[in-house]
Design a protein around this motif. Sequence first.
Motif, PDB file in Angstrom:
ATOM      1  N   PHE A 275      72.001  20.109   7.730  1.00 49.94           N
ATOM      2  CA  PHE A 275      70.815  19.967   8.301  1.00 49.94           C
ATOM      3  C   PHE A 275      70.572  18.370   8.354  1.00 49.94           C
ATOM      4  CE2 PHE A 275      70.562  24.212   6.336  1.00 49.94           C
ATOM      5  CZ  PHE A 275      69.662  24.900   7.277  1.00 49.94           C
ATOM      6  N   GLY A 276      71.272  17.686   7.954  1.00 48.79           N
ATOM      7  CA  GLY A 276      70.945  16.201   7.705  1.00 48.79           C
ATOM      8  C   GLY A 276      70.296  16.081   6.479  1.00 48.79           C
ATOM      9  N   GLY A 277      70.098  14.742   5.849  1.00 50.13           N
ATOM     10  CA  GLY A 277      69.951  14.225   4.679  1.00 50.13           C
ATOM     11  C   GLY A 277      68.112  14.300   4.611  1.00 50.13           C
ATOM     12  N   PRO A 278      67.753  13.915   3.498  1.00 54.61           N
ATOM     13  CA  PRO A 278      66.364  13.520   3.418  1.00 54.61           C
ATOM     14  C   PRO A 278      65.563  12.903   4.341  1.00 54.61           C
ATOM     15  CG  PRO A 278      67.359  12.560   1.684  1.00 54.61           C
ATOM     16  CD  PRO A 278      68.294  13.421   2.189  1.00 54.61           C
ATOM     17  N   LEU A 279      64.328  12.760   5.032  1.00 52.30           N
ATOM     18  CA  LEU A 279      63.883  12.120   6.070  1.00 52.30           C
ATOM     19  C   LEU A 279      63.698  10.659   5.943  1.00 52.30           C
ATOM     20  CD1 LEU A 279      61.378  14.354   7.817  1.00 52.30           C
ATOM     21  CD2 LEU A 279      63.594  13.606   8.569  1.00 52.30           C
ATOM     22  N   PHE A 280      63.955  10.186   4.477  1.00 50.77           N
ATOM     23  CA  PHE A 280      63.692   8.685   4.374  1.00 50.77           C
ATOM     24  C   PHE A 280      65.016   7.990   5.037  1.00 50.77           C
ATOM     25  CE2 PHE A 280      65.950   9.576   0.527  1.00 50.77           C
ATOM     26  CZ  PHE A 280      67.067   8.558   0.220  1.00 50.77           C
ATOM     27  N   TRP A 281      66.201   8.778   5.193  1.00 50.09           N
ATOM     28  CA  TRP A 281      67.150   8.096   5.885  1.00 50.09           C
ATOM     29  C   TRP A 281      66.746   7.876   7.383  1.00 50.09           C
ATOM     30  CZ3 TRP A 281      72.036  11.377   4.502  1.00 50.09           C
ATOM     31  CH2 TRP A 281      72.402  11.304   3.181  1.00 50.09           C
ATOM     32  N   ALA A 282      65.734   8.508   7.923  1.00 56.72           N
ATOM     33  CA  ALA A 282      65.348   8.103   9.379  1.00 56.72           C
ATOM     34  C   ALA A 282      64.181   6.870   9.194  1.00 56.72           C
ATOM     35  CB  ALA A 282      64.647   9.327   9.989  1.00 56.72           C
ATOM     36  N   HIS A 283      63.821   6.463   8.121  1.00 56.36           N
ATOM     37  CA  HIS A 283      62.843   5.848   7.945  1.00 56.36           C
ATOM     38  C   HIS A 283      63.099   4.234   7.346  1.00 56.36           C
ATOM     39  CE1 HIS A 283      60.549   9.493   7.200  1.00 56.36           C
ATOM     40  NE2 HIS A 283      60.561   9.445   8.422  1.00 56.36           N
ATOM     41  N   TYR A 284      63.727   4.263   6.347  1.00 57.47           N
ATOM     42  CA  TYR A 284      63.890   2.862   5.416  1.00 57.47           C
ATOM     43  C   TYR A 284      64.790   1.860   6.434  1.00 57.47           C
ATOM     44  CZ  TYR A 284      62.833   5.133   1.111  1.00 57.47           C
ATOM     45  OH  TYR A 284      62.394   5.737  -0.174  1.00 57.47           O
ATOM     46  N   SER A 285      65.773   2.181   7.013  1.00 59.83           N
ATOM     47  CA  SER A 285      66.424   1.139   7.850  1.00 59.83           C
ATOM     48  C   SER A 285      65.829   0.808   8.941  1.00 59.83           C
ATOM     49  CB  SER A 285      67.707   1.597   8.592  1.00 59.83           C
ATOM     50  OG  SER A 285      68.627   1.715   7.046  1.00 59.83           O
ATOM     51  N   TYR A 286      64.872   1.560   9.590  1.00 60.76           N
ATOM     52  CA  TYR A 286      64.072   1.560  10.776  1.00 60.76           C
ATOM     53  C   TYR A 286      62.819   1.129  10.785  1.00 60.76           C
ATOM     54  CZ  TYR A 286      68.511   4.080  11.895  1.00 60.76           C
ATOM     55  OH  TYR A 286      69.818   4.419  11.783  1.00 60.76           O
ATOM     56  N   LEU A 287      62.187   0.679   9.657  1.00 58.37           N
ATOM     57  CA  LEU A 287      60.853  -0.110   9.722  1.00 58.37           C
ATOM     58  C   LEU A 287      61.077  -1.493  10.530  1.00 58.37           C
ATOM     59  CD1 LEU A 287      60.006   0.447   5.917  1.00 58.37           C
ATOM     60  CD2 LEU A 287      59.603   2.004   7.881  1.00 58.37           C
ATOM     61  N   GLY A 288      62.046  -2.079  10.472  1.00 56.05           N
ATOM     62  CA  GLY A 288      62.059  -3.156  11.226  1.00 56.05           C
ATOM     63  C   GLY A 288      63.294  -3.028  12.475  1.00 56.05           C
ATOM     64  N   LEU A 289      64.316  -2.438  12.059  1.00 51.95           N
ATOM     65  CA  LEU A 289      65.410  -2.168  13.082  1.00 51.95           C
ATOM     66  C   LEU A 289      64.729  -0.962  14.088  1.00 51.95           C
ATOM     67  CD1 LEU A 289      68.218  -2.613  13.998  1.00 51.95           C
ATOM     68  CD2 LEU A 289      68.664  -0.717  12.602  1.00 51.95           C
ATOM     69  N   ASP A 290      64.537  -1.286  15.366  1.00 53.00           N
ATOM     70  CA  ASP A 290      64.139  -0.533  16.306  1.00 53.00           C
ATOM     71  C   ASP A 290      64.866   0.390  16.924  1.00 53.00           C
ATOM     72  OD1 ASP A 290      62.617   0.688  18.482  1.00 53.00           O
ATOM     73  OD2 ASP A 290      61.743  -1.086  19.156  1.00 53.00           O
ATOM     74  N   PRO A 291      64.916   1.719  16.674  1.00 53.96           N
ATOM     75  CA  PRO A 291      66.016   2.664  17.364  1.00 53.96           C
ATOM     76  C   PRO A 291      65.861   2.906  18.626  1.00 53.96           C
ATOM     77  CG  PRO A 291      64.272   3.892  16.032  1.00 53.96           C
ATOM     78  CD  PRO A 291      63.960   2.371  15.826  1.00 53.96           C
ATOM     79  N   ASN A 292      64.648   2.524  19.388  1.00 49.93           N
ATOM     80  CA  ASN A 292      64.421   2.817  20.779  1.00 49.93           C
ATOM     81  C   ASN A 292      65.712   1.934  21.775  1.00 49.93           C
ATOM     82  OD1 ASN A 292      61.599   3.920  21.541  1.00 49.93           O
ATOM     83  ND2 ASN A 292      61.217   2.544  19.881  1.00 49.93           N
ATOM     84  N   GLN A 293      66.420   2.824  22.287  1.00 50.07           N
ATOM     85  CA  GLN A 293      67.187   2.274  23.466  1.00 50.07           C
ATOM     86  C   GLN A 293      68.294   1.532  22.625  1.00 50.07           C
ATOM     87  OE1 GLN A 293      66.067   0.795  27.137  1.00 50.07           O
ATOM     88  NE2 GLN A 293      63.896   1.429  26.297  1.00 50.07           N
ATOM     89  N   LEU A 294      68.539   1.964  21.269  1.00 49.14           N
ATOM     90  CA  LEU A 294      69.563   1.145  20.412  1.00 49.14           C
ATOM     91  C   LEU A 294      70.862   2.076  20.124  1.00 49.14           C
ATOM     92  CD1 LEU A 294      70.021  -1.309  18.464  1.00 49.14           C
ATOM     93  CD2 LEU A 294      69.246   0.070  16.595  1.00 49.14           C
ATOM     94  N   THR A 295      72.055   1.482  20.624  1.00 51.66           N
ATOM     95  CA  THR A 295      73.303   2.086  20.687  1.00 51.66           C
ATOM     96  C   THR A 295      74.180   1.145  20.084  1.00 51.66           C
ATOM     97  OG1 THR A 295      73.947   1.678  22.722  1.00 51.66           O
ATOM     98  CG2 THR A 295      72.710   3.515  22.633  1.00 51.66           C
ATOM     99  N   ASP A 296      75.566   1.792  19.517  1.00 48.22           N
ATOM    100  CA  ASP A 296      76.684   1.341  19.272  1.00 48.22           C
ATOM    101  C   ASP A 296      77.597   2.390  19.573  1.00 48.22           C
ATOM    102  OD1 ASP A 296      76.879   2.911  17.251  1.00 48.22           O
ATOM    103  OD2 ASP A 296      76.890   1.327  15.622  1.00 48.22           O
ATOM    104  N   LYS A 297      79.007   2.060  19.374  1.00 46.03           N
ATOM    105  CA  LYS A 297      80.088   2.942  19.535  1.00 46.03           C
ATOM    106  C   LYS A 297      80.238   4.363  18.769  1.00 46.03           C
ATOM    107  CE  LYS A 297      84.244   1.691  18.227  1.00 46.03           C
ATOM    108  NZ  LYS A 297      85.376   0.655  17.753  1.00 46.03           N
ATOM    109  N   TYR A 298      79.051   4.410  17.811  1.00 45.82           N
ATOM    110  CA  TYR A 298      79.105   5.507  17.069  1.00 45.82           C
ATOM    111  C   TYR A 298      77.929   6.453  17.323  1.00 45.82           C
ATOM    112  CZ  TYR A 298      82.154   2.397  14.683  1.00 45.82           C
ATOM    113  OH  TYR A 298      83.170   1.805  14.285  1.00 45.82           O
TER     114      TYR A 298
END
Length: 457
Positions: A275-298
Amino acid sequence: MIKISVLFIAFTFLGCSSYNDKSNESDKAKTPITQVSDEELIDLVQKQTFAYFWEYAEPNSGLARERFHPDGFYPENDAHVVTTGGSGFGLMAIVSGMSRGYVTKDEGTKRLNKIANFLANADRFHGAWSHWIDGNTGKVKPFGIKDNGGDLVETSFLAAGFIVVREYLKNGTADEKAVSLKFDELWKGIDWQWYTNNQNKLYWHWSPNYNWDMNFALEGYNECLITYVMAASSPSHPITPAAYHEGWARNGGIVSTKTKYNLPLILKHNGAEEFGGPLFWAHYSYLGLDPNQLTDKYANYWDLNSNHTKINYLYAIANPKSYKGYGAYYWGLTASYSRNEDGSVGYDAHMPSNDKGVISPTAAISSIVYTPNESKAFIRNLYENYKNDTWGVAGFYDAHSQHYQWTTKRYLAIDQGPEMVMLENYRTGLIWNLFMNAPEVKKGLINLGFHSGKYKF
């Protein structure tokens, strides 16, 4: 293994679809009635949550308390313990509060100056701060027997806050510029290279007494992406891209082919691959790091976090354990205070694979950037229908259970911070824009192979 297991020990001792029949009747009975606009409600929640980092901050340091108990009862006598990572979130929260006029820019600058001076004199370990710091003395307060030195992950959350403060103040008055420079110096003093232990990966801990004994390599996927981003962005002690690709991404082993509710997980969530981990995994790194249109090879990081959040939401609608209240207006599993089997207060990493019937308000609120309609419905339901149980002097309390008619009337910095910051990012994108436009962050992301359609690199 993720560090949340250590947290559990420490605290113990101290609109995607219609909801199904399992939660239908409860949800219909609690259908929110509009009394204030969404914008007014969001501002009310954001301003009240800001109080955690302003009115209820640790008084000597100005940093965020690890926890705040409005009743004044602290079982471990830790009212003056500050948390490094939560304080990084708090720095972003203060910038947001200044921009909104919750405090004046002069008041905010003075508080930030106090924080910078405290951190400059606090214990550091090859530039990194410890997980917990005594707010009275600046000395390390061990998080565990061997966890008495540098904590690189918590330091990375703090350093992201440094960047945001520096960028916000750098073109201001003479006083503001001076504070900006102080945070720049703190940022440049972190020796990220040291924490590779001469390998192509980062390690979470180093202790002056126990060296590398904890042996906790940072491998994805969990909440630690920002640690690699900060380490690659350092103008003074950067890591090589190989550490990211070989260590964090495990030579491509981080990629997942699994789906849940017809949504791809995209990356392998450590220990939570269904199911994926606890939702803080979608928060902590992305408070400053903007996931909008952000990609890498993974990964496409917007899809990663959006799917993670929607899976968590759809799990609450499916409600396989038939917990009272779960549904479209009551959802969100993440790490927070929790209810032990005997009814006492503990701490747990709630997620679909570890569901204890406890909802953490930070989970849905901090996800507003990914699921705006579903998050607003949650906020309105909690505020209008459960306000007496869930609302306090620093916003929504940390954890609630309709099933057990239980609330912990306590707060944690690492939960209140993401709420405040993600609400700001949803409203204006302020924190994202400050962080992503910092020149060394752009350079670091490019070096790791990231691309951003939004920020044009």
